[in-house]
Scaffold this active site. Structure first.
Site, PDB file in Angstrom:
ATOM      1  CG  ASP A  28       6.255  -6.147  -2.381  1.00  0.00           C
ATOM      2  OD1 ASP A  28       6.188  -4.834  -1.986  1.00  0.00           O
ATOM      3  OD2 ASP A  28       6.990  -6.121  -3.453  1.00  0.00           O
ATOM      4  CG  ASP A  88      12.349  -9.139  -2.619  1.00  0.00           C
ATOM      5  OD1 ASP A  88      12.546  -7.793  -2.634  1.00  0.00           O
ATOM      6  OD2 ASP A  88      11.661  -9.441  -3.659  1.00  0.00           O
TER       7      ASP A  88
END
Ligand SMILES: [Zn+2]
Length: 364
Positions: A79, A267
């Site tokens: 990320d 996620d």
């Protein structure tokens, strides 16, 4: 080749739908890579915002990149840091700032300043060896006003273009990489609760062109309910051939709801954090996802003290195969580290089996 059912990456395929546990700092707490493999989990999400602070980018490179460092040889999605910047800086402005150039922040308990630009975020993710790289975005909360949302969308679009250019410079135009499976580049659709802004953001990102997309912004409202309408609308905006990642979605019921809408990737730190706090996930029947298919089991409950039962009769994880609720209750009460590991293994195996049930439902 990528079909709508999977994503081919250098460290293996992700078969959809896929739940990726958050190993934010390069580790899923309490378990190692062999433990995670034993649950069948397909991939992990790690985070640039945290990793660039600790252990630091030059250290990660000295240790051979994220896969080598963490001993995890399956896919890693990194990320970009946009969401973390939002959670840290928007809530405590003294900790950093956002401008069109990028994000500046201070490490907790340190004077050292870090700068994260769109270009730097891509650079770090590529150097870490990530399989899926996510563009830096300007994240908002659905309750932020329209002006804030508008600015965030403009910045997210501009940053995504800069990320695309940097990715092309580093990866696509680099000689000698033709035969390799290149990392995938995903962009994040922002726009808060505004359909108009979501549409603008999606259209502009699609015009720039990415391998996949993410639903950006906190996915729950103030009461913790899933933002169904906006998630649904965002899926409609992104053509079905592109994978769509519901960032931060990990409650089992929310995963099922989003998978039904057509989201393929998920996620969250929730399943592993819940595990450590003694909130264990169980199916109520051997197969299927209908009716009340899901139940929490609170291991702290005194009713488990003398229970010889496993956490779940429908689970084949190492914990359920070997240990009783009574023993786990005892480990939880004495705060033993073994509890964290055994509970984490169970919840991760639950999430992996949830994928199978979603696939069976889809195929059926
Ligand atoms: Zn289990």
């Amino acid at each position: 080749m990528d079909s709508g059912q999977s994503l081919t990456l250098a460290h293996g395929d992700l078969h959809f739908p896929v739940f990726l546990p958050d190993g934010t700092r390069g580790v899923v707490r309490a378990v190692d890579s062999s433990d995670i493999e034993s649950t069948g989990i397909q991939g992990l999400v790690m985070n640039v915002f945290h990793l660039m602070q600790r252990p630091g980018s030059s250290t990660i490179q000295a240790l051979g990149g994220l896969h080598q460092m963490s001993g995890w040889q399956r896919p890693i999605v990194t990320d970009s840091g946009g969401f973390q910047a939002y959670s840290v800086i928007r809530q405590e402005p003294q900790k950093g700032s956002l401008s069109n150039k990028g994000i500046t922040f201070r490490r907790e308990g340190s004077k050292r300043r870090y700068h994260l630009t769109p270009e730097k975020s891509i650079n770090l993710q590529i150097n870490y060896g990530a399989d899926v790289v996510i563009c830096l975005d300007d994240c908002t909360h659905v309750d932020d006003d329209l002006e804030t949302q508008q600015k965030a969308v403009e910045r997210t679009i501009a940053w995504a273009r800069r990320c695309r250019a940097e990715y092309d410079r580093l990866v696509v135009n680099k000689k000698g990489m033709e035969s390799e499976i290149l990392p995938k580049l995903f962009a994040v659709v922002q726009g808060g609760g505004s359909r108009e802004l979501r549409r603008q953001c999606a259209e502009q990102l699609l015009e720039t062109g990415f391998d996949g997309y993410g639903y950006g912004g906190w996915p729950l409202d103030g009461e913790g309910n899933l933002l169904v309408e906006m998630l649904n609308y965002t899926r409609e905006l992104i053509p079905a051939e592109f994978p769509l990642h519901a960032l931060g979605v990990g409650h089992p019921e929310n995963v099922v709801a989003c998978a039904k809408m057509g989201y393929q990737m998920f996620d969250s730190a929730l399943p592993t954090r819940d595990a450590r706090r003694g909130r264990l996930f169980t199916f109520t029947a051997e197969t299927g996802l209908t009716g009340n298919w899901f139940r929490f089991l609170y291991i702290n409950d005194e009713k488990h003290i003398r229970s010889p039962e496993p956490i779940s009769e429908f689970c084949d994880c190492p914990t359920c195969t070997k240990y009783s609720r009574g023993y786990l209750h005892h480990l939880f009460k004495i705060n033993d580290h073994l509890f964290f590991r055994l509970a984490t293994l169970h919840n991760l195996r639950f999430m992996r089996r949830l994928e199978d049930r979603l696939r069976a439902q889809h195929d059926g």
